[in-house]
Design a protein around this motif. Sequence first.
Motif, short mmCIF file in Angstrom:
data_model
loop_
_atom_site.label_atom_id
_atom_site.label_comp_id
_atom_site.label_asym_id
_atom_site.label_seq_id
_atom_site.Cartn_x
_atom_site.Cartn_y
_atom_site.Cartn_z
N ALA A 250 14.38 3.58 -1.84
CA ALA A 250 13.72 2.42 -1.21
C ALA A 250 14.76 1.68 -0.07
CB ALA A 250 13.14 1.54 -2.41
N VAL A 251 15.95 1.29 -0.69
CA VAL A 251 16.70 0.81 0.19
C VAL A 251 16.97 1.40 1.46
CG1 VAL A 251 19.07 -0.09 0.42
CG2 VAL A 251 17.67 -0.85 -1.64
N PHE B 274 0.99 -1.17 -0.07
CA PHE B 274 0.07 -0.06 0.04
C PHE B 274 0.89 1.19 0.07
CE2 PHE B 274 -4.59 0.25 0.62
CZ PHE B 274 -4.79 1.77 0.53
N VAL B 275 1.86 1.38 0.85
CA VAL B 275 2.83 2.54 1.03
C VAL B 275 3.61 2.61 -0.67
CG1 VAL B 275 4.75 3.25 1.92
CG2 VAL B 275 3.04 2.25 3.35
N ILE B 276 4.05 1.48 -1.05
CA ILE B 276 4.75 1.73 -2.35
C ILE B 276 3.94 2.25 -3.39
CG2 ILE B 276 6.05 0.26 -3.96
CD1 ILE B 276 6.86 -1.59 -1.98
N MET B 277 2.81 1.45 -3.61
CA MET B 277 1.76 2.10 -4.53
C MET B 277 1.38 3.75 -4.24
SD MET B 277 1.48 -0.29 -6.55
CE MET B 277 0.33 -0.22 -7.70
N LEU C 29 16.39 0.31 5.34
CA LEU C 29 17.21 0.36 6.16
C LEU C 29 16.82 1.09 7.54
CD1 LEU C 29 20.45 0.48 4.39
CD2 LEU C 29 19.74 -1.45 5.44
N LEU C 30 16.28 2.32 7.49
CA LEU C 30 15.87 3.30 8.27
C LEU C 30 14.75 2.63 9.08
CD1 LEU C 30 16.02 6.07 9.85
CD2 LEU C 30 14.42 6.91 7.91
N VAL C 31 13.88 2.15 8.34
CA VAL C 31 12.59 1.44 9.06
C VAL C 31 12.97 0.38 9.71
CG1 VAL C 31 10.48 0.32 8.90
CG2 VAL C 31 10.95 2.50 7.32
N GLY C 32 13.77 -0.50 9.34
CA GLY C 32 14.12 -1.76 10.15
C GLY C 32 15.05 -1.33 11.20
N LEU D 188 13.94 -8.66 8.25
CA LEU D 188 12.42 -8.68 7.88
C LEU D 188 11.63 -7.62 7.11
CD1 LEU D 188 9.91 -10.26 8.72
CD2 LEU D 188 9.66 -8.70 10.81
N CYS D 189 12.45 -6.28 7.18
CA CYS D 189 11.93 -5.25 6.47
C CYS D 189 12.17 -5.51 4.76
CB CYS D 189 12.52 -3.99 6.70
SG CYS D 189 11.67 -3.26 8.21
N MET D 190 13.30 -6.10 4.74
CA MET D 190 13.95 -6.35 3.26
C MET D 190 13.10 -7.51 2.60
SD MET D 190 16.40 -4.72 1.91
CE MET D 190 17.85 -3.76 2.63
N VAL D 191 12.74 -8.71 3.32
CA VAL D 191 11.69 -9.50 2.93
C VAL D 191 10.51 -9.08 2.58
CG1 VAL D 191 10.66 -11.78 3.39
CG2 VAL D 191 13.00 -11.37 4.00
N SER D 192 9.93 -8.13 3.44
CA SER D 192 8.60 -7.64 3.28
C SER D 192 8.54 -6.69 2.12
CB SER D 192 8.02 -6.60 4.63
OG SER D 192 8.30 -7.78 5.75
N PHE D 193 9.70 -5.79 1.87
CA PHE D 193 9.67 -4.88 0.84
C PHE D 193 9.73 -5.96 -0.70
CE2 PHE D 193 12.33 -2.74 -2.37
CZ PHE D 193 11.65 -1.42 -2.58
N ILE D 194 10.48 -6.76 -0.64
CA ILE D 194 10.54 -7.72 -1.75
C ILE D 194 8.80 -8.40 -2.16
CG2 ILE D 194 11.24 -10.01 -2.90
CD1 ILE D 194 13.96 -9.39 -1.40
N ILE D 195 8.22 -8.72 -1.01
CA ILE D 195 6.87 -9.39 -1.17
C ILE D 195 6.06 -8.16 -1.60
CG2 ILE D 195 4.95 -10.27 0.14
CD1 ILE D 195 7.04 -11.70 1.78
#
Length: 741
Positions: A343-344, A2-5, A348-351, A302-309
Amino acid sequence: MFVIMLVVYVQKEYSVDQFHVNKDRIYRLVHDSYSGFAPPSGPLLADKFPEVAGYTRTYQRDGYITGMNNEKFKINYLMADSAFFSMFSFPLLEGSAETVLQGRKSIVLSHSYALTVFGKIPEPGELVKLDNQTEYRLSGIMADWPENTHFQKTDAIINFPSLADQWGWPELLTTYNNNSFGLYVLARPNTDLPSKAPAILELFKEVNWMFKENNATEVVIEPLTEVYFGNSWSPGIKQNSRTRIKVLSAIAVLILFLSVINYINLTIAQSGFRSKEIAVKKLMGGRRQLFFMQYISESVLLCMVSFIIALVLSFLSEPVFNYLLNTELDFIHALRPLFFVYAVLTVLLVGIVAGIVPALKISAFNPIEVIKGGFRMREKSVYSRILISFQYLLISSLLISALFIQKQTRFLRNYDLGFKKDQVLWINNTIQADRLKTFKSILEDIPGVARVCCVRGTPVDGGNNNTFDHNGKLISFQTFDVDTSFFGMMGMEVRRTGVALSDNMVWLNEAAVKEMELPENPVSAKIYGQERPVYGIVKNFHFRDLRQTIGPAYFQILNPDHGAWSILVKVSDKDMFETVDKVKAAYGQFTNGLPLSMGFMDDSINKWYEKEERTGLMIGYFTLLTIVIAVMGLFAMSLYYVQHKVKEIGIRKVNGARISEILTMLNKDFVKWVAIAFVIATPIAYYAMNKWLENFAYKTELSWWIFALAGLLALGIALLTVSFQSYKAATKNPIESLRYE
């Protein structure tokens, strides 16, 4: 996802018209809530104001052109002056920006349209026939326009002065009687054109009736980059609300914020399950810094995996977002290298932010307490409960808003418009006037066709607008030229006045009678200075959407020599699709293969409210997402809360407390916070919905039951979430809770 879109959408919206080289020097002229000026306005400004380096007038039209093998293609084109391509940075693939529109009969085709019509890129100079009447000379090929422009996509650009030839009105370019055209001006470098607005207003008051009569009261010189977010409409442009963009930006930030906070709460709440792992590692010599980095790295991973999904889900959900937001995101092209860099960094910041608080708390465990079994988190939960209340405030507000928007949309769709819209087929007419009578007779012989009516103006398109002076008072009328079967077909209520049939008779609607201050049963009315017999009074009907009130309207008999804009066909509900196919076939015999533009009137009217429907769906999806996030947070909070109450629950059960009493004790605190959230949300939602309903002249009521239903739904969601943990704790053997005491 939702955030990405939302980020991609907001970025696209703010990029509109930013690619034009002259964007800081191009202005659109606006008056009041409309951007329409007379054709001589542009030359007048260029002559009177040295700050004006150039201008272009614009007008959107459609028609048909003939391609290979005499095949007909529908065309949507923009009429513009020769300075258009010099002012705006739309790339030309063939032709010069300075000369491509100089010829009176010049046409520039878009690349994709040229390929569609000719199967290849035609040579400059080739003749293109428009509407089987006028030949235009191809002077250039332009690249297809990008999405991030406020102009609607167009198939072609045609020289503006040729509009006078199309309309057969040589005086069009010199008269101020028609103010229907867009006007853009290019300012000279280092000049302050907006400061000349008062002087331009005074100049227009001297030459233009619209300004003389105070129908237009201002002139605003609007920067090009503000047109897309402006409030002044004109044909052929796209617009969006800056407030809407800001709200969506805030939604993206809010979703991210709630997700991070709930992740922190969930991690801390589950820390008891990992406490022994941390304690053993500490007793084996593990340093606190290592545990700290472990939790940070887990959070980032976890944030990286979530971002890819989320990226994968974004691709899949792009059509839904395009529908809801009425846009074309083109997500693949949005994924540029710079996007991934940002995005990366954001991931990183969110994680790090999401992991730092749990890392600090959990790495500070006393391993001796954990091994002895006496460990429990000693932390006040008031901040977490405030967060939960805030989330349920959002849920309650969104539920109320979504329910009200659905109620208003149903109200709009089911409102009695004053005419029968079902099973009425409209056809955009391209049949010549002298053949219309024959075509009408053929349609009437088709089984399943009840009535046929030729008109210039329908309740869907609103007819034609005319303004004339009536006893010193300017009145704006919608005019409809119809044949005598119109009122019966549309089921409109008409009250006869007793006047005999005549060629110049008119029908007035009730709003016109009131506006003209006529008697209840008038026998005549002065229209354009001519006294005309009034044959009947038409009960008020809606010829605009329900955002606007009903205005004055009059009807007159269609002049057969003038032709018709539309053909209305009333069909029976039996074998409807077969009947429509026969109508199409009959139409094709009269148009030499021209594409047919047609539809059902009820479908067209429903499209009036697509924006409200999309808004309701978008709020519904956001409400669902907020519920999911809030449930996760509440689950974490209830788990955390129950862990603190384990010993108390055990003691109460030993002393004879029933499961229902334990459940009540554990749930009542959460119910209190949800109730507080609902109390705060109610006036906020009431105010917001009142403001939204102000956009409609006809609207539903703010029913109390919607507030009650939203509150019950929010409470039910909270109780279901909390009760899962509460029931587990209430049914647990008290010996397990007290064995270390």
